[in-house]
Design a protein around this motif. Sequence first.
Motif, short mmCIF file in Angstrom:
data_model
loop_
_atom_site.label_atom_id
_atom_site.label_comp_id
_atom_site.label_asym_id
_atom_site.label_seq_id
_atom_site.Cartn_x
_atom_site.Cartn_y
_atom_site.Cartn_z
N ILE A 71 -66.02 34.72 97.81
CA ILE A 71 -65.28 35.87 98.35
C ILE A 71 -66.02 37.17 98.06
O ILE A 71 -66.11 38.06 98.92
CB ILE A 71 -63.85 35.91 97.77
CG1 ILE A 71 -63.04 34.72 98.30
CG2 ILE A 71 -63.16 37.22 98.11
CD1 ILE A 71 -61.65 34.61 97.70
N ILE A 74 -68.94 37.53 100.46
CA ILE A 74 -68.47 37.91 101.80
C ILE A 74 -68.16 39.40 101.87
O ILE A 74 -68.51 40.08 102.85
CB ILE A 74 -67.23 37.08 102.17
CG1 ILE A 74 -67.62 35.61 102.38
CG2 ILE A 74 -66.56 37.62 103.44
CD1 ILE A 74 -66.44 34.68 102.62
N GLU A 75 -67.53 39.94 100.84
CA GLU A 75 -67.21 41.37 100.81
C GLU A 75 -68.48 42.22 100.74
O GLU A 75 -68.57 43.28 101.37
CB GLU A 75 -66.30 41.67 99.62
CG GLU A 75 -64.88 41.14 99.78
CD GLU A 75 -63.99 41.53 98.62
OE1 GLU A 75 -64.53 41.97 97.58
OE2 GLU A 75 -62.76 41.41 98.74
N VAL A 79 -68.28 41.77 105.62
CA VAL A 79 -67.39 41.07 106.54
C VAL A 79 -65.95 41.41 106.16
O VAL A 79 -65.54 41.18 105.02
CB VAL A 79 -67.60 39.54 106.45
CG1 VAL A 79 -66.66 38.80 107.40
CG2 VAL A 79 -69.05 39.20 106.77
N MET A 81 -62.23 41.20 105.28
CA MET A 81 -61.45 40.07 104.79
C MET A 81 -60.35 39.68 105.77
O MET A 81 -59.96 38.52 105.86
CB MET A 81 -60.84 40.39 103.43
CG MET A 81 -61.88 40.45 102.30
SD MET A 81 -62.87 38.93 102.15
CE MET A 81 -61.62 37.72 101.82
N VAL A 84 -61.86 37.31 108.07
CA VAL A 84 -62.05 36.02 107.41
C VAL A 84 -60.73 35.26 107.34
O VAL A 84 -60.66 34.05 107.64
CB VAL A 84 -62.64 36.21 106.00
CG1 VAL A 84 -62.72 34.86 105.27
CG2 VAL A 84 -64.01 36.85 106.08
#
Length: 266
Positions: A71, A74-75, A79, A81, A84
């Motif tokens: 996570i 991804i941050e 991207v 959330m 996602v």
Amino acid sequence: MEELISKLTDIGTAAGGKLILALLVLIAGKIVIKRVVRFAGKNKALDKLETTVKTFTLSFLKIALWVIVIISVIEILGVPMTSVVAVLASAGVAVGLALQGALSNVCGGIMIILFRPFKAGDYIDASGVQGTVKAVTIVYTVLVTVDNKRITIPNGSLMNANVINYSAEETRRVDLSFKCGRGETPSRIQGILMEAANSNSMVLKNPEPFARISKVSDEGICFDLRVWCATGDYWAVYHDMLQNVMERFAEEDVQAPGVRIVSERE
């Protein structure tokens, strides 16, 4: 044109910086997770737990930490959330169907830890295999057979199978059967069997040994011998009793089954 190149350069630099940072976080996360799991494994609080519970807890901790690292990556990559979450929600049904076997195994592992039908070190018979439980992970249970083969069983299969735990109780009964000729006196054979049982120091006095006729046929007389022992002594008592009884039969010239004694008048 120069302004466009400058913008592309800035975008590339920003994206490259994010990729490098994300890669560093991934590498650092891997190292941290490994050390945290290793430290948790040496924690005295976990040492008080059974091996199965400890293994399951460490496995669950490792997965949870990896989720946090992913996570974070991804941050860092920028991207959103919300996007996602939306993608995961839309793919949830498909993922659920694809992973239903894995999810059932995870649920099975949780049920095993909660209800504890067996623990590490127990000898069990389940799903068509027998072995000593070495570990219970979040997905699989690992058994080791008597000839040192490792068997991995999905937890979901174990929860839906009949499990025989040979180590759950402190004592076990050894059941043996012996046969002699019909010409033998039953009380004499019974006395030989009881004497062999009482002479074994691993055989418990309470419950006391049992020796009785179980079947009579044209070939001979069958006797059942039942003795109790500590669970850990089961196989030692089993083999000792077989050998002791057969040696006593030889010493006492016990008639073999199927042998017919012919009188002088015949």
